[in-house]
Enzyme design. Sequence first.
Site, mmCIF file in Angstrom:
data_model
loop_
_atom_site.group_PDB
_atom_site.id
_atom_site.type_symbol
_atom_site.label_atom_id
_atom_site.label_comp_id
_atom_site.label_asym_id
_atom_site.label_seq_id
_atom_site.Cartn_x
_atom_site.Cartn_y
_atom_site.Cartn_z
ATOM 1 N N ASP A 46 28.225 40.399 35.940
ATOM 2 C CA ASP A 46 27.722 39.830 38.049
ATOM 3 C C ASP A 46 28.801 41.690 38.325
ATOM 4 O OD1 ASP A 46 26.701 38.160 39.536
ATOM 5 O OD2 ASP A 46 28.781 38.779 39.809
ATOM 6 N N TYR A 51 30.653 46.591 45.408
ATOM 7 C CA TYR A 51 31.466 46.559 44.538
ATOM 8 C C TYR A 51 32.373 47.504 44.075
ATOM 9 C CZ TYR A 51 30.784 41.015 43.534
ATOM 10 O OH TYR A 51 30.521 39.810 43.490
ATOM 11 N N HIS A 109 22.796 39.828 48.567
ATOM 12 C CA HIS A 109 24.164 39.303 48.824
ATOM 13 C C HIS A 109 24.879 38.098 49.223
ATOM 14 C CE1 HIS A 109 28.378 41.175 46.831
ATOM 15 N NE2 HIS A 109 28.426 39.700 47.370
HETATM 16 N N1 LIG Z 1 28.148 36.654 45.777
HETATM 17 C C1 LIG Z 1 29.276 36.356 46.061
HETATM 18 O O1 LIG Z 1 30.120 36.855 47.371
HETATM 19 C C2 LIG Z 1 30.081 36.786 45.404
HETATM 20 C C3 LIG Z 1 30.397 37.005 43.993
HETATM 21 N N2 LIG Z 1 32.106 36.579 43.201
HETATM 22 C C4 LIG Z 1 31.159 36.734 42.053
HETATM 23 O O2 LIG Z 1 31.940 35.954 40.871
HETATM 24 C C5 LIG Z 1 33.523 36.452 40.211
HETATM 25 C C6 LIG Z 1 34.102 34.627 40.365
HETATM 26 O O3 LIG Z 1 35.066 35.134 41.592
HETATM 27 P P1 LIG Z 1 36.131 35.487 42.194
HETATM 28 O O4 LIG Z 1 36.844 36.134 43.140
HETATM 29 O O5 LIG Z 1 36.382 36.809 40.743
HETATM 30 O O6 LIG Z 1 37.449 34.375 41.435
HETATM 31 P P2 LIG Z 1 37.825 33.564 40.120
HETATM 32 O O7 LIG Z 1 37.927 32.593 40.617
HETATM 33 O O8 LIG Z 1 37.030 34.224 38.836
HETATM 34 O O9 LIG Z 1 39.581 34.377 39.712
HETATM 35 C C7 LIG Z 1 39.765 35.446 39.419
HETATM 36 C C8 LIG Z 1 41.051 35.167 39.658
HETATM 37 O O10 LIG Z 1 41.522 33.891 38.757
HETATM 38 C C9 LIG Z 1 42.577 34.700 37.577
HETATM 39 N N3 LIG Z 1 42.225 34.722 36.193
HETATM 40 C C10 LIG Z 1 41.176 34.305 35.491
HETATM 41 N N4 LIG Z 1 41.428 33.929 34.119
HETATM 42 C C11 LIG Z 1 42.389 33.123 34.538
HETATM 43 C C12 LIG Z 1 42.798 31.844 33.387
HETATM 44 N N5 LIG Z 1 42.297 31.096 32.596
HETATM 45 N N6 LIG Z 1 44.848 31.679 34.053
HETATM 46 C C13 LIG Z 1 44.946 32.342 34.588
HETATM 47 N N7 LIG Z 1 44.317 33.040 35.707
HETATM 48 C C14 LIG Z 1 42.806 33.580 35.795
HETATM 49 C C15 LIG Z 1 42.255 36.841 37.048
HETATM 50 O O11 LIG Z 1 43.805 37.101 37.394
HETATM 51 P P3 LIG Z 1 43.402 37.771 36.426
HETATM 52 O O12 LIG Z 1 42.251 38.899 36.432
HETATM 53 O O13 LIG Z 1 45.005 38.916 36.031
HETATM 54 O O14 LIG Z 1 43.081 37.170 35.002
HETATM 55 C C16 LIG Z 1 41.446 36.529 39.037
HETATM 56 O O15 LIG Z 1 42.823 36.677 40.343
HETATM 57 C C17 LIG Z 1 33.701 37.584 41.276
HETATM 58 O O16 LIG Z 1 34.312 38.575 40.219
HETATM 59 C C18 LIG Z 1 32.063 38.312 41.486
HETATM 60 O O17 LIG Z 1 31.443 39.066 40.117
HETATM 61 C C19 LIG Z 1 32.647 36.734 44.368
HETATM 62 C C20 LIG Z 1 32.709 36.112 45.466
HETATM 63 C C21 LIG Z 1 31.490 36.228 46.218
HETATM 64 O O1 LIG Z 2 32.985 39.409 46.201
HETATM 65 C C1 LIG Z 2 31.586 39.242 46.488
HETATM 66 O O2 LIG Z 2 30.798 39.275 45.849
HETATM 67 C C2 LIG Z 2 31.901 39.152 47.953
HETATM 68 O O3 LIG Z 2 31.269 39.159 48.300
HETATM 69 C C3 LIG Z 2 33.629 39.768 48.414
HETATM 70 O O4 LIG Z 2 33.145 40.842 48.991
HETATM 71 C C4 LIG Z 2 34.424 38.833 48.852
HETATM 72 O O5 LIG Z 2 33.407 38.084 49.787
HETATM 73 C C5 LIG Z 2 35.762 39.009 50.087
HETATM 74 O O6 LIG Z 2 36.568 39.287 49.309
HETATM 75 C C6 LIG Z 2 35.356 39.605 50.443
HETATM 76 O O7 LIG Z 2 37.168 38.697 50.573
#
Ligand SMILES: NC(=O)C1=CN([C@@H]2O[C@H](COP(=O)(O)OP(=O)(O)OC[C@H]3O[C@@H](n4cnc5c(N)ncnc54)[C@H](OP(=O)(O)O)[C@@H]3O)[C@@H](O)[C@H]2O)C=CC1
Ligand SMILES: O=C(O)C(=O)[C@@H](O)[C@H](O)C(=O)CO
Length: 279
Positions: A46, A51, A109
């Site tokens: 994803d 990004y 998005h």
């Molecule tokens: N459509 C939208 O508006 C949005 C989409 N997204 C998508 O969703 C994905 C996931 O969401 P995201 O916000 O990244 O957050 P997550 O809920 O996936 O959390 C990520 C965090 O958790 C830590 N982590 C992951 N696995 C573990 C584990 N097993 N134990 C302890 N810590 C862990 C990671 O650290 P580390 O990397 O050090 O392991 C990182 O700090 C994004 O990467 C993106 O692709 C996110 C936000 C908005």
């Molecule tokens: O991660 C995503 O897809 C987002 O939309 C981010 O911008 C997320 O919303 C964020 O981290 C904003 O601070």
Amino acid sequence: MTTIPQKTLNDGLQLPAVGFGTYKLNGASGINSILSAIDTGYRLLDSAFNYENEGALGEAVRRSSVSREELIITSKLPGRHHSYDEAITTIQESLFRAGLDYYDLYLIHWPNPSKDLYVEAWQALIDAQKWGLIRSIGVCNFLPEHLDRLIKETGVTPSVNQVELHPYFSQEQQRAYDKEHGILTESWSPLGRANKLLQDPAIKKIADAHEKSIPQIILRWHVQLGALPLPKSSSPKRQLENLSLFDFSLSDEEMQTIGKLSHPHGRTFDQDPSRYEEF
Ligand SMILES: NC(=O)C1=CN([C@@H]2O[C@H](COP(=O)(O)OP(=O)(O)OC[C@H]3O[C@@H](n4cnc5c(N)ncnc54)[C@H](OP(=O)(O)O)[C@@H]3O)[C@@H](O)[C@H]2O)C=CC1
Ligand SMILES: O=C(O)C(=O)[C@@H](O)[C@H](O)C(=O)CO
């Protein structure tokens, strides 16, 4: 390697039941993290135009020994390019950045309702799908009122709605709407971006009973809800942990215990799509 069950979208495309989030995985270290995720067994990746890692993602795909056809690659249209012509150009640019001929899934998005251009953006995705640039089209952060408009004005229902979803914000009503309309709900920040959720005592108790980690219990909860979680991790060890969800299950009672942790103000960053907008 872990075998991941598949889910079928309303247009027939199959997705693995867990995907890999790539927000914040950029540059050379981002390529390594994405490569290790593919090696670990993730097949759904994803990304998003915003990004600034579509290039790193494409490079990881080219370096991987897994064929392009086995991967489901997602990107997203940013809010500043919702007008029809800009949306088409942006989809093309997303492909150029990644060095890909097509995306498997492309999502709007954020709806950005104050701009009121998301139906125009949707028409661009519909056309890009017809031209073969995208296999499946969907949205993120769409509320029922936004989805109703897309469906009424274009006759095309999104395949996916990717929303904030974790035990502190369980999206019961949005999930019910999505299910009723044949839309798959994907969970972003499924681990609450590693906030206090990962120390929650009620989840810890369940984790101890199953001899699993708290993240595994949370991700298994997503799977059993019928949502598709997209955990992000830069660490190969945690990537494997987050994919190892299919040798145990939660009881109805455990599902309910976790469900009760949700509350109306449980969003991690207060990003309510009726008023929060991203460009
Ligand atoms: N459509 C939208 O508006 C949005 C989409 N997204 C998508 O969703 C994905 C996931 O969401 P995201 O916000 O990244 O957050 P997550 O809920 O996936 O959390 C990520 C965090 O958790 C830590 N982590 C992951 N696995 C573990 C584990 N097993 N134990 C302890 N810590 C862990 C990671 O650290 P580390 O990397 O050090 O392991 C990182 O700090 C994004 O990467 C993106 O692709 C996110 C936000 C908005
Ligand atoms: O991660 C995503 O897809 C987002 O939309 C981010 O911008 C997320 O919303 C964020 O981290 C904003 O601070």
